[in-house]
Structure formats: C-alpha cells, structure tokens
Design a protein around this motif. Structure first.
Motif, short mmCIF file in Angstrom:
data_model
loop_
_atom_site.label_atom_id
_atom_site.label_comp_id
_atom_site.label_asym_id
_atom_site.label_seq_id
_atom_site.Cartn_x
_atom_site.Cartn_y
_atom_site.Cartn_z
N SER A 49 59.97 45.67 54.11
CA SER A 49 59.34 46.98 54.18
C SER A 49 60.29 48.09 53.72
CB SER A 49 58.86 47.29 55.61
OG SER A 49 57.71 46.56 55.92
N HIS A 50 61.59 47.95 54.04
CA HIS A 50 62.55 48.96 53.59
C HIS A 50 62.54 49.05 52.05
CE1 HIS A 50 64.56 50.81 56.95
NE2 HIS A 50 64.91 49.66 57.50
N VAL A 51 62.42 47.92 51.37
CA VAL A 51 62.32 47.94 49.90
C VAL A 51 60.98 48.54 49.48
CG1 VAL A 51 62.28 46.54 47.78
CG2 VAL A 51 63.85 45.94 49.65
N PHE A 52 59.93 48.17 50.22
CA PHE A 52 58.59 48.65 49.87
C PHE A 52 58.48 50.17 50.02
CE2 PHE A 52 53.99 49.22 50.20
CZ PHE A 52 53.58 48.47 49.10
N ALA A 53 59.32 50.75 50.90
CA ALA A 53 59.32 52.22 51.06
C ALA A 53 59.56 52.89 49.70
CB ALA A 53 60.38 52.65 52.07
N CYS A 54 60.33 52.24 48.84
CA CYS A 54 60.59 52.78 47.48
C CYS A 54 59.31 52.78 46.66
CB CYS A 54 61.65 51.96 46.76
SG CYS A 54 63.26 52.00 47.56
N ASP A 100 61.03 39.78 43.08
CA ASP A 100 60.10 39.51 41.99
C ASP A 100 58.79 40.24 42.20
OD1 ASP A 100 61.85 37.96 40.53
OD2 ASP A 100 61.41 36.16 41.70
N SER A 101 58.44 40.40 43.46
CA SER A 101 57.27 41.21 43.82
C SER A 101 57.54 41.76 45.21
CB SER A 101 56.00 40.36 43.81
OG SER A 101 56.02 39.49 44.92
N ALA A 102 56.60 42.55 45.72
CA ALA A 102 56.80 43.17 47.04
C ALA A 102 57.02 42.12 48.12
CB ALA A 102 55.59 44.03 47.38
N GLY A 130 55.00 55.91 44.16
CA GLY A 130 53.60 56.05 43.81
C GLY A 130 53.20 55.21 42.61
N ARG A 131 54.05 54.26 42.26
CA ARG A 131 53.72 53.33 41.17
C ARG A 131 54.50 52.04 41.38
NH1 ARG A 131 58.17 53.77 37.25
NH2 ARG A 131 59.37 55.61 37.80
N ASP A 132 54.16 51.03 40.62
CA ASP A 132 54.80 49.73 40.81
C ASP A 132 56.29 49.82 40.47
OD1 ASP A 132 54.96 47.11 41.47
OD2 ASP A 132 54.25 46.36 39.53
N ILE A 133 57.13 49.17 41.27
CA ILE A 133 58.58 49.16 40.99
C ILE A 133 59.10 47.73 40.83
CG2 ILE A 133 58.95 51.31 42.25
CD1 ILE A 133 60.27 49.49 44.46
N PHE A 134 58.20 46.76 40.94
CA PHE A 134 58.63 45.36 40.89
C PHE A 134 58.44 44.79 39.50
CE2 PHE A 134 57.36 46.38 45.20
CZ PHE A 134 58.51 46.04 45.90
N PRO A 135 59.29 43.85 39.04
CA PRO A 135 60.46 43.27 39.73
C PRO A 135 61.63 44.26 39.75
CG PRO A 135 60.25 42.34 37.52
CD PRO A 135 59.07 43.24 37.73
N GLY A 158 69.66 40.80 35.40
CA GLY A 158 69.11 41.38 34.17
C GLY A 158 68.07 42.46 34.46
N SER A 159 67.98 42.86 35.73
CA SER A 159 66.98 43.87 36.11
C SER A 159 67.46 45.27 35.73
CB SER A 159 66.73 43.80 37.62
OG SER A 159 65.85 44.82 38.01
N LYS A 160 66.51 46.14 35.47
CA LYS A 160 66.84 47.54 35.14
C LYS A 160 66.27 48.49 36.18
CE LYS A 160 69.23 47.05 31.36
NZ LYS A 160 70.68 47.31 31.48
N ARG A 161 66.01 47.94 37.39
CA ARG A 161 65.50 48.80 38.47
C ARG A 161 66.22 48.46 39.77
NH1 ARG A 161 59.32 47.34 37.51
NH2 ARG A 161 58.74 48.86 35.94
N LEU A 162 66.65 49.51 40.46
CA LEU A 162 67.30 49.32 41.76
C LEU A 162 66.52 50.10 42.81
CD1 LEU A 162 69.75 48.31 43.46
CD2 LEU A 162 70.90 50.45 42.84
N ALA A 163 66.10 49.40 43.87
CA ALA A 163 65.37 50.05 44.97
C ALA A 163 66.23 49.98 46.23
CB ALA A 163 64.04 49.33 45.21
N VAL A 164 66.47 51.13 46.85
CA VAL A 164 67.41 51.20 47.97
C VAL A 164 66.71 51.73 49.22
CG1 VAL A 164 69.65 52.10 48.74
CG2 VAL A 164 69.24 51.68 46.31
#
Ligand code: KG4
Ligand code: ZN
Length: 340
Positions: free
Chosen positions: A118-123, A150-152, A128-133, A270-276
């Motif tokens: 859930s802490h990741v999902f808070a991002c 890879d997904s929520a 307001g849009r998909d952040i995965f992967p 190889g990901s280009k997204r970081l969710a904190v």
C-alpha cells in the motif's frame, strides 16, 4: 452506467488509527488519521500494548468521522478493506476484527491488503495515473525495502535491511541526541543548522552492488561520536553546533545510502520509474537527493504528499485491484505480523 462501489478501509498496524473512504475509480473521499504519538512519546518509542488499547478506543470514532467527511453512510459501503499485514500483531488485530465484523454485518466482501504494498500504491494514488512497472522503495519505522513492482500487486523483494529500518535509526539517533520522539522530523529540524560533512559516518554496502541496507553501524557511530567511550552513563548533549553537526552528518549518511541503492535498483531492473513511500520519505533532504539522482538517471520519481507518505488508510485503495480480481478474504482472515 455501472454503479460505483464505495470502499471503507482500516489501518491499525502501528501507532496511527486510520480509516478512509474511496471509490472503485480511486477517488479518495475521506482520509482520517488519529495519531497516538503523544501516548508513546514519554517511552521514546511505540509501546505495542498501549497502541492496541488506543486503537480499540479510537477506531470507531475514526470510522464515523471518515464516513461523515465522505458524506457516505455505512449502508452505501460495498467493500471493506483492511491492512492485515505486516505490523504489530495486537495492533493489526483491532483493525482486522473490526473489518471482519463490518463486512459480515453489511454483507459485503472483505479484502485484506499488505501495508507495505500500500505504501507503494500511495504513489499511484497521488499520481492519478498508472506508475507500474516501477522500482518501489518503502522506507519507514519498520521497513527499508526495495521492490521490483511489475504491477500494484506483484512486488518482488530486491533487498531489505539487515538490522534497523531507516526510520528506526532516525528515532534512535534522536533519542541519543535528546531530540524526542518521533525522531525523524526532530533530526531533520536539528540538521538544518548543522554541517553534513562534520562527521564521516559509515555508508554500509556502498562499495558493492548488494541491494541491502544496514543502519545499526551508523547509529552506533553517532553514539560514540556524541559521547566518546562512556556511552552508558552519558546524558544527551545540549543544544549547540556539535549536536546539529551530528544530526546533519547522520542524515547525510542515511540519505546517501538510500539514494545510491535506489540508483542501483533502477539500473539493475532497467526501470525508469521510482516510487517511494513510508514515513521517512517525508524527509526533505531525502526527497531532494532522490530527485537529483532520478534526473541524472533519466527516471521519473513518484513521492506522494506527506499525508499519504506516513501511515494512512487511503493507500489501502490497493484493495480495489484485488476486488476487481475477486480476491476476497475468507472470514477467518488473520493478522499476520511478518511481511510475507
Ligand atoms: O510509515 P510510518 O508513518 O510508520 C511506519 O510504518 O513505520 O513511518 C514512521 C517513521 C518514524 O520512524 C519516523 O521517525 C520517520 O518515519 N519519519 C521521518 C520523518 N518523518 C517521519 N524520518 C526522517 N525524516 C522525516 N522528516
Ligand atoms: Zn507504514
């Protein structure tokens, strides 16, 4: 048009009693948090038994407040969600028992949600849009973990802490420096007037690519730098340049390691997204260091606003994903203290 479903979510894993109402299209209608900080402050940390009792007292008023702020009645709730893992078992049990009773009484499905996911999902919620992967960093009083998300709902642990969590280290260092509880905000404040280079504290595992953390060494180093060898009998230092320098140098060591390990995780996956997420992500120097690192790496950084970083029930909107898949919890859903 298909009818909208309203969710009621509960969070009682540690020392915040929280309830939120949201819809199946991820609109948060209310997000109520009752903090117990005052009750635990004089003990210098969260006392599990006190936390459980406070949850018992606070949960129903918090639920009522969440429903009333959302303008939604209990009869309109179509699904009940609860963080049932990980956390303090007695604290989790209060939320889990209440959620089970509510779902049963309302005749609606119950969904159990992992607090760390859930802490990741808070991002995702804040964006307001998909952040995965993406790569997820959860950095709180109980966790310092990097995930390949890879997904929520599919989080693969890349590495965690060998000993203390980062937030725990902030809290313990605050105690050594006599800055009070909770330690994170107090250390950040004290560090503002300090020199982050005054003390060269250890940055564990920074010479290798291991995606693991260790913060007990830096905590001990602060203790010795503060008191010399006589750590047992020493009183906390008073205000002054040395205390500010210790706070700033400690914070710099923790921030450096967190930013470095995130960089390594981005490169490795190889990901280009970081969710904190997690309470420590409220720390402004950490936010700044992660922003700089992500910019250099050409990666996108997601950090939610403060009220979604620290413990809350709105982030349990991850339940919507499980609900869509029909992954409902059985009536015997249990509190699970360890991260599975
Ligand atoms: O996520 P959270 O609210 O609860 C847990 O699940 O643990 O995180 C609480 C932790 C505490 O250790 C607190 O000291 C730390 O987050 N924290 C901070 C800051 N604000 C809270 N650490 C560093 N800087 C901050 N500004
Ligand atoms: Zn948390």
């Amino acid at each position: 048009m298909a009818e909208m479903t309203h969710f009621l979510a509960l969070e009682t894993s540690c020392d915040e009693t929280a309830a939120a109402v949201f819809t199946d299209d991820l609109r948060v209608l209310s997000n109520v948090v009752a903090s117990q900080t005052d009750l635990h402050a004089r003990f210098g940390g969260v006392v599990p038994e006190i936390a459980s009792r406070a949850h018992l007292r606070n949960l129903l008023p918090v639920v009522d407040e969440a429903l009333s702020r959302a303008g939604v009645s209990l009869a309109q709730i179509g699904c009940v969600a609860v963080h049932n893992t990980p956390g303090l078992v007695g604290a989790l049990l209060v939320g889990v028992s209440a959620a089970k009773a509510l779902a049963l009484a309302l005749g609606v499905p119950l969904v159990g949600v992992n607090h760390v996911a859930s802490h990741v999902f808070a991002c995702r919620l804040a964006a307001g849009r998909d952040i995965f992967p993406c790569v997820g960093l959860v950095v709180s009083g109980g966790h310092t973990s990097l995930f390949k998300c890879d997904s929520a709902l599919s989080l693969e642990l890349l590495g965690g802490t060998r000993d203390d969590a980062a937030g725990e280290a902030f809290d313990k260092v605050a105690a050594v420096l006599g800055l009070g509880f909770p330690g994170g905000p107090a250390v950040e404040r004290e560090a503002q007037s300090g020199n982050p280079k005054a003390f060269d504290f250890p940055r564990a595992f920074s010479d290798d690519g291991r995606l693991e953390f260790s913060f007990s060494g830096v905590k001990t180093a602060v203790m010795y730098a503060c008191h010399g060898q006589d750590v047992k009998r020493a009183a906390p230092p008073g205000p002054g340049q040395k205390r500010a320098d210790l706070a700033a140098s400690f914070q710099a060591a923790v921030v450096d390691v967190l930013a470095l390990k995130c960089k390594q995780a981005l490169r490795k996956t190889g990901s280009k997204r970081l969710a904190v997420g997690g309470g420590v992500s409220a720390n402004k120097p950490l936010r700044a260091a992660l922003a700089t690192m992500c910019e250099k790496e050409g990666a996108e950084l997601f950090i939610p606003p403060l009220n979604l970083c620290t413990d809350n029930a709105a982030m349990a909107a991850l339940a919507v994903e499980k609900w869509r898949r029909g992954e409902f919890a059985p009536p015997e859903l249990d509190a699970e203290p360890n991260f599975a």
